[in-house]
Motif scaffolding. Sequence first.
Motif, PDB file in Angstrom:
ATOM      1  N   LEU A 272      32.394  46.449  23.268  1.00 51.66           N
ATOM      2  CA  LEU A 272      31.372  45.624  23.910  1.00 51.66           C
ATOM      3  C   LEU A 272      30.874  46.316  25.187  1.00 51.66           C
ATOM      4  N   ALA A 273      31.826  46.807  25.973  1.00 50.68           N
ATOM      5  CA  ALA A 273      31.463  47.505  27.209  1.00 50.68           C
ATOM      6  C   ALA A 273      30.587  48.718  26.903  1.00 50.68           C
ATOM      7  N   ASP A 274      30.899  49.409  25.824  1.00 52.28           N
ATOM      8  CA  ASP A 274      30.080  50.561  25.425  1.00 52.28           C
ATOM      9  C   ASP A 274      28.654  50.146  25.111  1.00 52.28           C
ATOM     10  N   ARG A 275      28.529  49.022  24.448  1.00 50.29           N
ATOM     11  CA  ARG A 275      27.169  48.551  24.122  1.00 50.29           C
ATOM     12  C   ARG A 275      26.388  48.253  25.405  1.00 50.29           C
ATOM     13  N   PHE A 276      27.054  47.685  26.399  1.00 49.75           N
ATOM     14  CA  PHE A 276      26.370  47.401  27.674  1.00 49.75           C
ATOM     15  C   PHE A 276      26.019  48.708  28.399  1.00 49.75           C
ATOM     16  N   ARG A 277      26.893  49.698  28.256  1.00 48.67           N
ATOM     17  CA  ARG A 277      26.661  50.962  28.976  1.00 48.67           C
ATOM     18  C   ARG A 277      25.460  51.716  28.412  1.00 48.67           C
ATOM     19  N   ARG A 278      25.036  51.336  27.209  1.00 52.10           N
ATOM     20  CA  ARG A 278      23.852  51.996  26.649  1.00 52.10           C
ATOM     21  C   ARG A 278      22.598  51.691  27.457  1.00 52.10           C
ATOM     22  N   PHE A 279      22.574  50.567  28.150  1.00 53.29           N
ATOM     23  CA  PHE A 279      21.369  50.268  28.944  1.00 53.29           C
ATOM     24  C   PHE A 279      21.671  49.932  30.398  1.00 53.29           C
ATOM     25  N   LEU A 280      22.940  49.863  30.766  1.00 55.67           N
ATOM     26  CA  LEU A 280      23.299  49.646  32.174  1.00 55.67           C
ATOM     27  C   LEU A 280      23.943  50.921  32.705  1.00 55.67           C
ATOM     28  N   SER A 281      23.757  51.176  33.995  1.00 53.57           N
ATOM     29  CA  SER A 281      24.390  52.360  34.565  1.00 53.57           C
ATOM     30  C   SER A 281      25.913  52.175  34.518  1.00 53.57           C
ATOM     31  N   PRO A 282      26.664  53.274  34.416  1.00 49.36           N
ATOM     32  CA  PRO A 282      28.125  53.166  34.232  1.00 49.36           C
ATOM     33  C   PRO A 282      28.797  52.296  35.289  1.00 49.36           C
ATOM     34  N   ASP A 283      28.349  52.405  36.540  1.00 52.69           N
ATOM     35  CA  ASP A 283      29.011  51.620  37.589  1.00 52.69           C
ATOM     36  C   ASP A 283      28.578  50.144  37.564  1.00 52.69           C
ATOM     37  N   SER A 284      27.679  49.793  36.656  1.00 53.25           N
ATOM     38  CA  SER A 284      27.256  48.388  36.541  1.00 53.25           C
ATOM     39  C   SER A 284      28.013  47.642  35.453  1.00 53.25           C
ATOM     40  N   VAL A 285      28.931  48.341  34.812  1.00 43.19           N
ATOM     41  CA  VAL A 285      29.793  47.704  33.813  1.00 43.19           C
ATOM     42  C   VAL A 285      31.229  47.884  34.292  1.00 43.19           C
ATOM     43  N   ILE A 286      31.782  46.808  34.858  1.00 44.77           N
ATOM     44  CA  ILE A 286      33.106  46.919  35.479  1.00 44.77           C
ATOM     45  C   ILE A 286      34.157  46.348  34.531  1.00 44.77           C
ATOM     46  N   THR A 287      35.109  47.177  34.188  1.00 38.46           N
ATOM     47  CA  THR A 287      36.141  46.699  33.253  1.00 38.46           C
ATOM     48  C   THR A 287      37.565  46.853  33.794  1.00 38.46           C
ATOM     49  N   ASP A 288      37.726  47.570  34.902  1.00 34.58           N
ATOM     50  CA  ASP A 288      39.106  47.738  35.400  1.00 34.58           C
ATOM     51  C   ASP A 288      39.483  46.582  36.314  1.00 34.58           C
ATOM     52  N   ASP A 289      40.727  46.152  36.172  1.00 33.09           N
ATOM     53  CA  ASP A 289      41.197  44.955  36.871  1.00 33.09           C
ATOM     54  C   ASP A 289      41.002  45.017  38.373  1.00 33.09           C
ATOM     55  N   GLU A 290      41.209  46.196  38.923  1.00 31.78           N
ATOM     56  CA  GLU A 290      41.146  46.299  40.378  1.00 31.78           C
ATOM     57  C   GLU A 290      39.750  45.984  40.912  1.00 31.78           C
ATOM     58  N   THR A 291      38.735  46.493  40.201  1.00 27.92           N
ATOM     59  CA  THR A 291      37.362  46.247  40.640  1.00 27.92           C
ATOM     60  C   THR A 291      36.882  44.852  40.242  1.00 27.92           C
ATOM     61  N   ILE A 292      37.474  44.330  39.171  1.00 27.57           N
ATOM     62  CA  ILE A 292      37.097  42.969  38.750  1.00 27.57           C
ATOM     63  C   ILE A 292      37.654  41.930  39.729  1.00 27.57           C
ATOM     64  N   ARG A 293      38.821  42.238  40.290  1.00 25.40           N
ATOM     65  CA  ARG A 293      39.563  41.265  41.108  1.00 25.40           C
ATOM     66  C   ARG A 293      38.703  40.448  42.092  1.00 25.40           C
ATOM     67  N   PRO A 294      37.813  41.087  42.859  1.00 27.23           N
ATOM     68  CA  PRO A 294      37.032  40.282  43.816  1.00 27.23           C
ATOM     69  C   PRO A 294      36.164  39.209  43.154  1.00 27.23           C
ATOM     70  N   TYR A 295      35.954  39.310  41.853  1.00 27.28           N
ATOM     71  CA  TYR A 295      35.113  38.340  41.158  1.00 27.28           C
ATOM     72  C   TYR A 295      35.925  37.196  40.560  1.00 27.28           C
ATOM     73  N   GLU A 296      37.224  37.178  40.801  1.00 19.85           N
ATOM     74  CA  GLU A 296      38.050  36.200  40.079  1.00 19.85           C
ATOM     75  C   GLU A 296      37.841  34.769  40.564  1.00 19.85           C
ATOM     76  N   CYS A 297      37.216  34.613  41.732  1.00 20.30           N
ATOM     77  CA  CYS A 297      36.970  33.252  42.200  1.00 20.30           C
ATOM     78  C   CYS A 297      35.681  33.221  43.013  1.00 20.30           C
TER      79      CYS A 297
END
Lengths: 358, 509
Positions: free
Chosen positions: B29-54
């Motif tokens: 799924l992330a790969d499909r998003f990366r086809r039209f979003l810049s790589p840094d606009s698709v965040i999948t690693d827990d550490e970078t996701i963390r600030p979005y958890e709440c």
Amino acid sequence: MGDISQQLTEQVKQAAETGTALAITGGASKSFLGRGLWGQPLSLAEHTGIVSYEPVELVMTARAGTRLADIDAVLAENNQRLAFEPPRFGDTDTIGGTLAANLSGPGRPWQGSVRDLVLGLRLINGRGEHLKFGGQVMKNVAGYDASRLQAGALGTLGVITEVSLKVLPLPAMEQTLVQPMAQQQAIATMNQLAGQPKPLSAACWYDGHLYLRLSGAAAAVEATAKRWMADSGGEMKVREDGEAFWRDLRDQRLPFFSGSEPLWRFSVNPTAAMEELGNQALIDWGGAQRWSRQDDSLSVMAERAARAGGQVSLFCHGDRSGEVMHPQPSPLRAIQQRLKAAFDPNGIFNPGHLYSWL
Amino acid sequence: MSVANSHETDTPRPIDGRTDFPPVYRASLADRFRRFLSPDSVITDDETIRPYECDGLSMYCEMPQMVLLPETVEQVQQIMRICHAEEVPVVARGAGTGLSAGAMPHAGGIVLSLAKFNRILSIDPQARSARLQPGVRNLAISEAAAKYGLYYGPDPSSQIACTIGGNVAENSGGVHCLKYGLTVHNLLSVEVVTAEGERVTIGSDGYDSCGMDLLALMTGSEGLLGIVTEVQVKLLPKPEVAQVVMAGFDTVQAAGAAVAGIIGHGIIPGGLEMMDGFAIQAAEDFAHAGYPTDAAALLLCEVDGTEEEVHDHIHQAESLFRALGATSVRTSGSEEERALLWKGRKSAFPAVGRISPDYYCMDGTIPRSQLAHVLTEMQRLSDHYGLRVANVFHAGDGNLHPLILFDANVEGEFERTEAFGGDILNLCVAVGGSITGEHGVGMEKIRQMPNQFGNLEVSQFHAIKQAFDTLGILNPGKGVPTLRQCQEYRAIGPLRQPDASQAGEASHG
């Protein structure tokens, strides 16, 4: 004066069972709107009465069939009013019909519309369920805003049985100013004055004249009038019968509105030139509402409205067998059809009244 | 709660509470998003996701599958088309300042951040309107409009950070909404990307549109009906003058009567705020605004308009407050003094935060006439739960913000706080008010919804939702409870009776 909601609910249930179309009416003062009504009449004329009114809370709740005249009288005793200045097309206009048609008067850009001031309502949906949305408090964001959704739906989603509204104090003073002015200059002037922090409460251009209304604390109204008159080099004057003028504008009793030529209502960007409407047009709401009388097709008018950043409807007269409202883009049309089905699965309420496809 | 990844199904349908996302699926799924979003606009690693958890209600948190940060409306459309086809939940997010966990991620879904949509597209000073991308900060609108003598009306306390897209989602209010209205009163149009990925404009440059009022329906819909990608707002002329009268009272009842007195007199103040004794003390210690710390209630009444009008109304307000038993009356004589008097009120939350390890801000509305009764009841509940409460109140429009003081490190105290808060909201409903005036239902107040609405209304809400989002992928689980939840929550009872010795048990309620 009474509560006939149970009877109404029964009628709706029966109609839903038999798939009978219902034509919802109140005072029948606005039956000229929309694409005509057909079906078995469902009258709210007897569903009347002010359910509660707390002047200090600025809130009134009334049954949908309550006449505006009765509401006005009660509010006036407490020095308050319906600040959205609902038009009266007769003596029988009701609060429910006013909301369903989303009709507001000359003060709309400043005091808000009926949709702005509605706080909650009760509604019978197409399953015969008597629902309650919103409430009697100014701020309430629990659940979807199903109350304001009814504004302009012309009864296609349900039978509004009760409306709670925010009411406001009467202004301490009002004064009307008038100045002869060309149309385009008037549009510019209205917008320029509306950008000033002054107590402007209505602005209209009609028959070669700019009309302005000031409302508020006496000192503020007088000081502003004096200043604007001085700025005009003596061209702007106080109009003594101002109140009558705005009332006639609100209720469409000015000569402009007489006769049976098609009456088009444009809701557009207040600064739009719209010169194609010509000098016969009437401009209200500080430029945001334009009235025009001409025999043309909806598609031509809709194109003009779109160029002016807004929408059009064939308000009165003309061919009412075709569409009378601004065309909806297909996704919005689909959403409204699904919403209609969500409220009225059997399609019994005012079918085809708003749009042929609704 | 992290994601279980042992599940081996090939068609994950996480909407119905399933949070099992096979890692293979997530990666594709992330790969499909990366086809039209810049790589840094698709965040999948827990550490970078963390600030979005709440969001602003940090007690509610969840890790999403990924976070997407599109930059164009076309990208938002593409994301929605994919998520619609795959039935992946989408939680839209602005600045994340919300206070009802409305932007809390879905464990089996994506967070769609609109942070990159941060441009003011145009300001039309003649028509007094502004076209904005949804990620524009609320205060930035007024700052940009200031050079034309204009401003944007709604001013939630988070206005430095919160975004206009989030304001639309929550129908945000603020201190001045009695006179200038909520978000819904200050919008001209919104552009929305639907659950299916279609792009539509609702509203226009004009004030009214034909047909059902979809603009009002979208406003306050908490991201459940569509993704707002552009907002056109009305701008107002900045008032010539604003002055504030501060009045102290011996009793909350007297202050409540003074509020009624002002409005009954025909004055609609720009802002009308009340604080109780506890809040006065905390705010004064913090801001040194010169508040009367011996008062039981304080009113701040701001009048704005033309010089003549303000002069008139301030004079009337002062006399009225004195006649109605104010123990102290002080009027701002300068802009500095006005700012100082407001500073105490505006810093009430951090001020309370200073005297307690944690606080929980509630948001209910009541008819103003019920104020004294509600405050008395609240004190009773406070005693019962053994938790202190400070009250700040948008008195003009009946919007209460009780701040419950607690310590999250004390076992069970947050649960007790939640139970206390729930009781306050139910009390608001019982006196004819609402469980939320401006913070939204989100995840937080799902439990109280069945007390304000019956099953028929709740079912109608679900039908409305379905008309926009047939698959239920937009912010699932928020805003409107399921009928099963309604039954469950009602069984617990609308209002816990403080006489029962169940404070400890409430933590599991």
